[in-house]
Design a protein around this motif. Structure first.
Motif, mmCIF file in Angstrom:
data_model
loop_
_atom_site.group_PDB
_atom_site.id
_atom_site.type_symbol
_atom_site.label_atom_id
_atom_site.label_comp_id
_atom_site.label_asym_id
_atom_site.label_seq_id
_atom_site.Cartn_x
_atom_site.Cartn_y
_atom_site.Cartn_z
ATOM 1 N N GLY A 130 -12.919 -11.427 -11.432
ATOM 2 C CA GLY A 130 -13.498 -10.050 -11.575
ATOM 3 C C GLY A 130 -13.067 -8.778 -11.037
ATOM 4 O O GLY A 130 -13.749 -7.785 -10.848
ATOM 5 N N VAL A 131 -11.845 -8.774 -10.637
ATOM 6 C CA VAL A 131 -11.232 -7.760 -9.909
ATOM 7 C C VAL A 131 -11.188 -6.485 -11.003
ATOM 8 O O VAL A 131 -10.873 -6.742 -12.038
ATOM 9 N N THR A 132 -11.944 -5.113 -10.558
ATOM 10 C CA THR A 132 -11.771 -4.131 -11.504
ATOM 11 C C THR A 132 -10.573 -3.228 -11.154
ATOM 12 O O THR A 132 -10.138 -2.394 -12.055
ATOM 13 N N TYR A 133 -10.337 -2.831 -9.935
ATOM 14 C CA TYR A 133 -9.096 -1.929 -9.458
ATOM 15 C C TYR A 133 -8.484 -2.521 -8.283
ATOM 16 O O TYR A 133 -8.730 -3.446 -7.473
ATOM 17 N N VAL A 134 -7.132 -1.866 -8.204
ATOM 18 C CA VAL A 134 -6.130 -2.351 -7.246
ATOM 19 C C VAL A 134 -5.561 -1.166 -6.736
ATOM 20 O O VAL A 134 -5.306 -0.069 -7.821
ATOM 21 N N GLN A 135 -5.316 -0.953 -5.499
ATOM 22 C CA GLN A 135 -4.858 0.477 -4.808
ATOM 23 C C GLN A 135 -3.511 -0.263 -4.244
ATOM 24 O O GLN A 135 -3.605 -1.220 -3.274
ATOM 25 N N ARG A 136 -2.324 0.428 -4.457
ATOM 26 C CA ARG A 136 -1.178 0.167 -3.704
ATOM 27 C C ARG A 136 -0.952 1.254 -2.707
ATOM 28 O O ARG A 136 -0.706 2.574 -3.115
ATOM 29 N N PHE A 148 -7.998 -4.708 -3.147
ATOM 30 C CA PHE A 148 -8.676 -5.160 -4.432
ATOM 31 C C PHE A 148 -10.251 -4.796 -4.500
ATOM 32 O O PHE A 148 -10.696 -4.904 -3.549
ATOM 33 N N TYR A 149 -10.703 -4.565 -5.706
ATOM 34 C CA TYR A 149 -12.180 -4.194 -5.761
ATOM 35 C C TYR A 149 -12.727 -5.041 -6.916
ATOM 36 O O TYR A 149 -11.969 -5.212 -7.790
ATOM 37 N N LYS A 150 -13.870 -5.097 -6.871
ATOM 38 C CA LYS A 150 -14.754 -5.633 -7.909
ATOM 39 C C LYS A 150 -16.125 -4.735 -7.986
ATOM 40 O O LYS A 150 -16.552 -4.120 -6.978
ATOM 41 N N ALA A 151 -16.627 -4.979 -9.445
ATOM 42 C CA ALA A 151 -17.745 -4.233 -9.651
ATOM 43 C C ALA A 151 -18.932 -4.688 -8.601
ATOM 44 O O ALA A 151 -19.073 -5.945 -8.307
ATOM 45 N N GLY A 152 -19.799 -3.707 -8.323
ATOM 46 C CA GLY A 152 -21.011 -4.193 -7.718
ATOM 47 C C GLY A 152 -21.124 -3.419 -6.208
ATOM 48 O O GLY A 152 -21.448 -3.377 -5.305
ATOM 49 N N VAL A 206 -11.206 4.919 -5.789
ATOM 50 C CA VAL A 206 -11.709 3.766 -6.894
ATOM 51 C C VAL A 206 -13.095 4.461 -7.250
ATOM 52 O O VAL A 206 -13.771 5.138 -6.504
ATOM 53 N N PRO A 207 -13.444 4.533 -8.497
ATOM 54 C CA PRO A 207 -14.691 5.024 -9.023
ATOM 55 C C PRO A 207 -16.079 4.294 -8.345
ATOM 56 O O PRO A 207 -15.969 3.027 -7.792
ATOM 57 N N ASP A 208 -16.967 5.042 -8.030
ATOM 58 C CA ASP A 208 -18.331 4.486 -7.466
ATOM 59 C C ASP A 208 -18.681 3.123 -8.460
ATOM 60 O O ASP A 208 -18.462 3.044 -9.420
ATOM 61 N N GLY A 209 -19.323 2.121 -7.702
ATOM 62 C CA GLY A 209 -19.501 0.885 -8.253
ATOM 63 C C GLY A 209 -18.974 0.001 -8.340
ATOM 64 O O GLY A 209 -18.982 -1.122 -8.712
#
Length: 183
Positions: free
Chosen positions: A144-150, A179-183, A49-52
């Motif tokens: 606000g979820v930005t990315y999901v990894q399976r 699940f990821y959110k910005a921040g 997942v990208p930084d941030g």
């Protein structure tokens, strides 16, 4: 008329209490509970997942990958899975996963749609994925979820044999969704 209103309000209160019991918590408990630590997530470098972005939820999923026959070959139609909180010994269901792909919280109704941006092959299982959110709705779990990894996929692979007509088949699978959110 007052009697009818009172019965309706009592019915609503009973339904609310039953829902709280099913969720295993009360508003007071939820407000005072400290969040438990999230389980560790191990992803291939290709699915980083990208930084941030920060990890906000990790759930185990059990369900099926449904395939349909198109021109003699199996094509993915849709996933259908229930996500459970791995931190809870009872594995409390917290979300449903379906075609879109979309994840909808059964706790608060929030949802996230996403599309795959990277894959990593897994022998004998559906690939691991990095998905980028395309839309979210509602306040709560998926707000606000930005990315999901399976990750940690098992099973779910389409049959190797050719198919005919409009056959469909559902193949059991399991995975971990992060699940990821910005921040």
């Amino acid at each position: 008329m007052k009697h009818v209103k009172r019965i309706a309000l009592t019915g609503t209160a009973v339904a609310a209490a039953a829902a709280a019991t099913l969720l295993g918590t009360t508003a007071v408990q939820a407000a005072s509970a400290k969040p438990a630590a999230l389980p560790a997530v191990h992803a291939p470098a290709a699915l980083a997942v990208p930084d941030g972005n920060r990890l906000t939820g990790v759930y185990s999923a059990h369900g099926v990958q449904t395939y349909t026959c198109i021109d003699g070959a199996w094509k993915l139609l849709e996933p259908a899975a229930t996500l459970s909180d791995r931190r809870d010994r009872a594995h409390r269901p917290v979300a449903l996963h379906s075609r879109g792909p979309v994840w909808v919280s059964t706790v608060d109704g929030s949802a996230v749609n996403a599309s795959a941006v990277a894959t990593s092959a897994v022998d004998g299982a559906v690939p691991e994925l990095l998905l980028k959110a395309t839309a979210t709705r509602g306040a709560g779990t998926f707000e606000g979820v930005t990315y999901v990894q399976r990750l940690d996929t098992e099973g779910g692979v389409a049959p190797a044999a050719a198919c005919t007509g409009t056959d469909q088949v559902s193949v059991p699978y399991s995975a971990t969704y992060a699940f990821y959110k910005a921040g």
